[in-house]
Scaffold this active site. Sequence first.
Site, PDB file in Angstrom:
ATOM      1  N   TYR A   1       1.030  -1.142   0.057  1.00 24.92           N
ATOM      2  CA  TYR A   1      -0.052  -0.008  -0.076  1.00 24.92           C
ATOM      3  C   TYR A   1       0.843   1.249   0.258  1.00 24.92           C
ATOM      4  CZ  TYR A   1      -4.282  -2.474   0.029  1.00 24.92           C
ATOM      5  OH  TYR A   1      -5.279  -3.268  -0.194  1.00 24.92           O
TER       6      TYR A   1
ATOM      7  N   ARG B   1       1.762   1.774  -3.443  1.00 26.68           N
ATOM      8  CA  ARG B   1       0.870   2.499  -4.272  1.00 26.68           C
ATOM      9  C   ARG B   1       0.322   3.915  -3.762  1.00 26.68           C
ATOM     10  NH1 ARG B   1      -4.020  -1.676  -3.423  1.00 26.68           N
ATOM     11  NH2 ARG B   1      -5.215  -0.119  -4.763  1.00 26.68           N
TER      12      ARG B   1
ATOM     13  N   VAL C   1      -9.625   3.713  -4.716  1.00 24.13           N
ATOM     14  CA  VAL C   1      -9.157   4.157  -3.256  1.00 24.13           C
ATOM     15  C   VAL C   1      -7.957   5.161  -3.371  1.00 24.13           C
ATOM     16  CG1 VAL C   1      -9.712   1.851  -2.177  1.00 24.13           C
ATOM     17  CG2 VAL C   1      -7.464   2.213  -3.105  1.00 24.13           C
TER      18      VAL C   1
ATOM     19  N   HIS D   1     -15.015   1.532  -1.295  1.00 27.29           N
ATOM     20  CA  HIS D   1     -13.765   0.850  -0.775  1.00 27.29           C
ATOM     21  C   HIS D   1     -12.944   1.531   0.093  1.00 27.29           C
ATOM     22  CE1 HIS D   1     -14.708  -2.403  -4.252  1.00 27.29           C
ATOM     23  NE2 HIS D   1     -15.666  -2.372  -3.099  1.00 27.29           N
TER      24      HIS D   1
ATOM     25  N   CYS E   1      -0.320   1.699  16.350  1.00 25.93           N
ATOM     26  CA  CYS E   1      -1.168   2.669  16.759  1.00 25.93           C
ATOM     27  C   CYS E   1      -1.107   3.476  18.327  1.00 25.93           C
ATOM     28  CB  CYS E   1      -2.602   1.951  17.133  1.00 25.93           C
ATOM     29  SG  CYS E   1      -4.178   2.990  17.613  1.00 25.93           S
TER      30      CYS E   1
ATOM     31  N   CYS F   1      -3.439   2.159  21.228  1.00 22.27           N
ATOM     32  CA  CYS F   1      -3.608   0.825  21.689  1.00 22.27           C
ATOM     33  C   CYS F   1      -2.303  -0.298  21.304  1.00 22.27           C
ATOM     34  CB  CYS F   1      -4.868   0.263  21.162  1.00 22.27           C
ATOM     35  SG  CYS F   1      -5.074  -0.313  19.367  1.00 22.27           S
TER      36      CYS F   1
ATOM     37  N   GLY G   1     -15.146   1.481 -16.499  1.00 17.52           N
ATOM     38  CA  GLY G   1     -14.034   0.905 -16.104  1.00 17.52           C
ATOM     39  C   GLY G   1     -13.729   0.039 -15.061  1.00 17.52           C
ATOM     40  N   THR G   2     -15.060  -0.671 -14.910  1.00 19.56           N
ATOM     41  CA  THR G   2     -14.768  -1.777 -13.834  1.00 19.56           C
ATOM     42  C   THR G   2     -15.305  -3.363 -14.402  1.00 19.56           C
ATOM     43  OG1 THR G   2     -15.969  -2.693 -11.753  1.00 19.56           O
ATOM     44  CG2 THR G   2     -17.497  -1.239 -12.854  1.00 19.56           C
ATOM     45  N   SER G   3     -14.744  -4.093 -13.918  1.00 23.25           N
ATOM     46  CA  SER G   3     -14.839  -5.667 -14.282  1.00 23.25           C
ATOM     47  C   SER G   3     -16.208  -6.155 -13.921  1.00 23.25           C
ATOM     48  CB  SER G   3     -13.510  -6.386 -13.794  1.00 23.25           C
ATOM     49  OG  SER G   3     -13.582  -6.541 -12.217  1.00 23.25           O
TER      50      SER G   3
HETATM   51  C1  BJW Z   1     -10.482   0.184 -18.597  1.00 29.14           C
HETATM   52  C2  BJW Z   1      -9.446   0.934 -18.999  1.00 29.14           C
HETATM   53  C3  BJW Z   1      -9.777   2.148 -19.531  1.00 29.14           C
HETATM   54  C4  BJW Z   1      -8.783  -1.070 -18.390  1.00 29.14           C
HETATM   55  N1  BJW Z   1     -10.839   2.572 -19.660  1.00 29.14           N
HETATM   56  N2  BJW Z   1     -11.945   0.871 -18.502  1.00 29.14           N
HETATM   57  C5  BJW Z   1     -21.369 -12.471  -3.618  1.00 29.14           C
HETATM   58  C6  BJW Z   1     -21.107 -13.461  -4.586  1.00 29.14           C
HETATM   59  C7  BJW Z   1     -19.731 -13.932  -4.438  1.00 29.14           C
HETATM   60  C8  BJW Z   1     -18.929 -13.517  -3.635  1.00 29.14           C
HETATM   61  C9  BJW Z   1     -19.342 -12.246  -2.847  1.00 29.14           C
HETATM   62  C10 BJW Z   1     -20.618 -12.001  -2.879  1.00 29.14           C
HETATM   63  N3  BJW Z   1     -20.763 -11.095  -1.850  1.00 29.14           N
HETATM   64  C11 BJW Z   1     -19.599 -10.746  -1.201  1.00 29.14           C
HETATM   65  C12 BJW Z   1     -18.759 -11.581  -1.699  1.00 29.14           C
HETATM   66  C13 BJW Z   1     -17.250 -11.715  -1.662  1.00 29.14           C
HETATM   67  C14 BJW Z   1     -16.355 -10.770  -2.138  1.00 29.14           C
HETATM   68  C15 BJW Z   1     -16.417 -10.882  -3.687  1.00 29.14           C
HETATM   69  O1  BJW Z   1     -17.111 -10.166  -4.291  1.00 29.14           O
HETATM   70  N4  BJW Z   1     -15.846 -11.574  -4.437  1.00 29.14           N
HETATM   71  C16 BJW Z   1     -15.593 -11.723  -5.773  1.00 29.14           C
HETATM   72  C17 BJW Z   1     -14.535 -11.560  -6.448  1.00 29.14           C
HETATM   73  C18 BJW Z   1     -16.192 -13.235  -6.128  1.00 29.14           C
HETATM   74  N5  BJW Z   1     -16.769  -9.365  -1.775  1.00 29.14           N
HETATM   75  C19 BJW Z   1     -16.315  -8.760  -0.659  1.00 29.14           C
HETATM   76  O2  BJW Z   1     -15.740  -9.478   0.026  1.00 29.14           O
HETATM   77  C20 BJW Z   1     -16.940  -7.507  -0.099  1.00 29.14           C
HETATM   78  N6  BJW Z   1     -17.240  -7.644   1.381  1.00 29.14           N
HETATM   79  C21 BJW Z   1     -18.699  -8.184   1.303  1.00 29.14           C
HETATM   80  O3  BJW Z   1     -19.448  -8.109   0.467  1.00 29.14           O
HETATM   81  O4  BJW Z   1     -18.975  -8.258   2.816  1.00 29.14           O
HETATM   82  C22 BJW Z   1     -19.864  -8.946   3.018  1.00 29.14           C
HETATM   83  C23 BJW Z   1     -19.651 -10.598   2.716  1.00 29.14           C
HETATM   84  C24 BJW Z   1     -18.227 -10.935   3.019  1.00 29.14           C
HETATM   85  C25 BJW Z   1     -17.950 -12.319   2.667  1.00 29.14           C
HETATM   86  C26 BJW Z   1     -19.119 -13.207   2.176  1.00 29.14           C
HETATM   87  C27 BJW Z   1     -20.343 -12.560   1.735  1.00 29.14           C
HETATM   88  C28 BJW Z   1     -20.612 -11.109   2.226  1.00 29.14           C
HETATM   89  C29 BJW Z   1     -15.963  -6.548   0.033  1.00 29.14           C
HETATM   90  C30 BJW Z   1     -15.154  -6.321  -1.458  1.00 29.14           C
HETATM   91  C31 BJW Z   1     -13.817  -5.355  -1.094  1.00 29.14           C
HETATM   92  C32 BJW Z   1     -12.882  -5.185  -2.436  1.00 29.14           C
HETATM   93  N7  BJW Z   1     -11.899  -4.628  -2.091  1.00 29.14           N
HETATM   94  C33 BJW Z   1     -10.743  -4.404  -3.262  1.00 29.14           C
HETATM   95  C34 BJW Z   1      -9.648  -3.782  -2.708  1.00 29.14           C
HETATM   96  C35 BJW Z   1      -9.907  -2.344  -2.014  1.00 29.14           C
HETATM   97  C36 BJW Z   1      -8.402  -1.859  -1.487  1.00 29.14           C
HETATM   98  C37 BJW Z   1      -7.296  -1.775  -2.638  1.00 29.14           C
HETATM   99  O5  BJW Z   1      -7.391  -1.021  -3.565  1.00 29.14           O
HETATM  100  O6  BJW Z   1      -6.540  -2.589  -2.455  1.00 29.14           O
HETATM  101  O7  BJW Z   1     -11.483  -3.313  -3.996  1.00 29.14           O
HETATM  102  S1  BJW Z   1     -10.494  -5.653  -4.262  1.00 29.14           S
HETATM  103  C38 BJW Z   1     -10.664  -4.869  -5.719  1.00 29.14           C
HETATM  104  O8  BJW Z   1     -11.668  -4.985  -6.552  1.00 29.14           O
HETATM  105  C39 BJW Z   1     -10.649  -3.364  -5.366  1.00 29.14           C
HETATM  106  C40 BJW Z   1     -11.428  -2.681  -6.508  1.00 29.14           C
HETATM  107  O9  BJW Z   1     -12.344  -1.571  -5.981  1.00 29.14           O
HETATM  108  C41 BJW Z   1     -12.547  -3.992  -6.797  1.00 29.14           C
HETATM  109  C42 BJW Z   1     -13.074  -3.845  -8.058  1.00 29.14           C
HETATM  110  O10 BJW Z   1     -12.234  -3.941  -9.192  1.00 29.14           O
HETATM  111  P1  BJW Z   1     -12.497  -2.727 -10.227  1.00 29.14           P
HETATM  112  O11 BJW Z   1     -12.134  -1.604  -9.980  1.00 29.14           O
HETATM  113  O12 BJW Z   1     -13.536  -3.624 -11.174  1.00 29.14           O
HETATM  114  O13 BJW Z   1     -10.980  -3.164 -11.324  1.00 29.14           O
HETATM  115  P2  BJW Z   1     -10.510  -4.491 -12.043  1.00 29.14           P
HETATM  116  O14 BJW Z   1      -9.213  -4.326 -12.207  1.00 29.14           O
HETATM  117  O15 BJW Z   1     -11.211  -5.827 -11.741  1.00 29.14           O
HETATM  118  O16 BJW Z   1     -11.053  -4.087 -13.335  1.00 29.14           O
HETATM  119  C43 BJW Z   1     -10.601  -3.068 -14.146  1.00 29.14           C
HETATM  120  C44 BJW Z   1     -11.445  -3.051 -15.698  1.00 29.14           C
HETATM  121  O17 BJW Z   1     -11.160  -1.771 -16.212  1.00 29.14           O
HETATM  122  C45 BJW Z   1     -11.592  -3.995 -16.548  1.00 29.14           C
HETATM  123  O18 BJW Z   1     -12.755  -4.412 -16.732  1.00 29.14           O
HETATM  124  C46 BJW Z   1     -10.883  -3.619 -17.604  1.00 29.14           C
HETATM  125  O19 BJW Z   1     -11.150  -3.867 -19.033  1.00 29.14           O
HETATM  126  C47 BJW Z   1     -11.144  -1.931 -17.561  1.00 29.14           C
HETATM  127  N8  BJW Z   1     -10.148  -1.056 -18.153  1.00 29.14           N
HETATM  128  N9  BJW Z   1      -8.474   0.023 -19.003  1.00 29.14           N
HETATM  129  C48 BJW Z   1     -12.064   1.794 -19.178  1.00 29.14           C
HETATM  130  N10 BJW Z   1      -8.784   2.740 -20.248  1.00 29.14           N
END
Ligand code: BJW
Length: 256
Positions: free
Chosen positions: A71, A74, A107, A126, A154, A157, A194-196
Amino acid sequence: MESSIRFSEQLLQQFRQARHVVVLTGAGVSAESGVPTFRDAQTGLWARFRPEELASPEAFRRDPRLVWEWYAWRRDLVASVSPNPGHLALVELEKRFPVFTLITQNVDGLHQRAGSGARFPVIELHGNLQRTKCFEDGQIVESWDENGELPPRCPRCSGLLRPDVVWFGELLPSEALDAAFAAAGACDLFLSVGTSALVEPAASLPFRALAAQIPVVEINPNPTPLSSLATYVLSGPAGELLPALVQALWPASGDA
Ligand code: BJW
């Protein structure tokens, strides 16, 4: 300069008639600023690790120093880049609609640095890399003893410090999540940029809009699980398509 990108008249009409526009952004919107997307292969120092394996409480418990350093890297990277034309076009959209809601999974704070949030606060689902909190009790920590220990501890604590971001398995901030779902179900037009569309619960937001018969526009160079259901799919980079959209809607507004 006039853009060579053309949009359907029907899509432009949807924008012209909209009073409340919601935009959900993901890592792709910052890609053209030089911030790697989450699911891109990492490079350099971090090439050995998958981000999914670093962004969890388990990873932090296993190797807190590794996760803290990732982090920190980043944070430095984000500080060294600038918002791109996609971020700037979203600032322009915020000025143009009576109600505008920008929801981001990012973030990196680049939307705010571009100027978003002047009229309507940016909803950060997030968290934000720039804030730090205590791993034990989740309290935000502003300063700590820089004695070389990583992660630092911290001051209240002595628990380990961590970034104030939402890791896998953790709950999203409830106020932000409630506001995001309320906006998604009550707007006139929803853009997913821009999200997957893989990570829940953010990935459900466009489906909330679709369930309420609200048109959904996806902007992404690659197909996602949303693509086959979205009302409009604009295939290409956000840094080109968003400014071209602003230009098509308000030709006198310059290159936004
Ligand atoms: C372009 C481009 C250009 C390229 N122009 N586009 C239901 C079903 C299954 C699983 C779950 C569910 N509910 C919850 C879960 C578990 C889990 C989850 O979703 N897992 C899946 C992966 C299966 N979710 C969680 O755990 C969440 N918590 C939760 O729901 O709590 C309750 C719970 C827990 C457990 C079980 C059930 C309920 C929390 C999710 C937290 C995500 N955190 C992160 C890290 C944040 C900190 C950090 O940055 O380090 O967030 S993970 C990561 O993914 C980050 C992002 O915000 C997030 C989304 O990613 P994003 O932004 O879509 O990026 P990419 O890289 O995936 O995609 C980029 C896209 O851009 C691509 O499509 C490219 O094509 C495109 N692109 N260039 C436009 N120029």
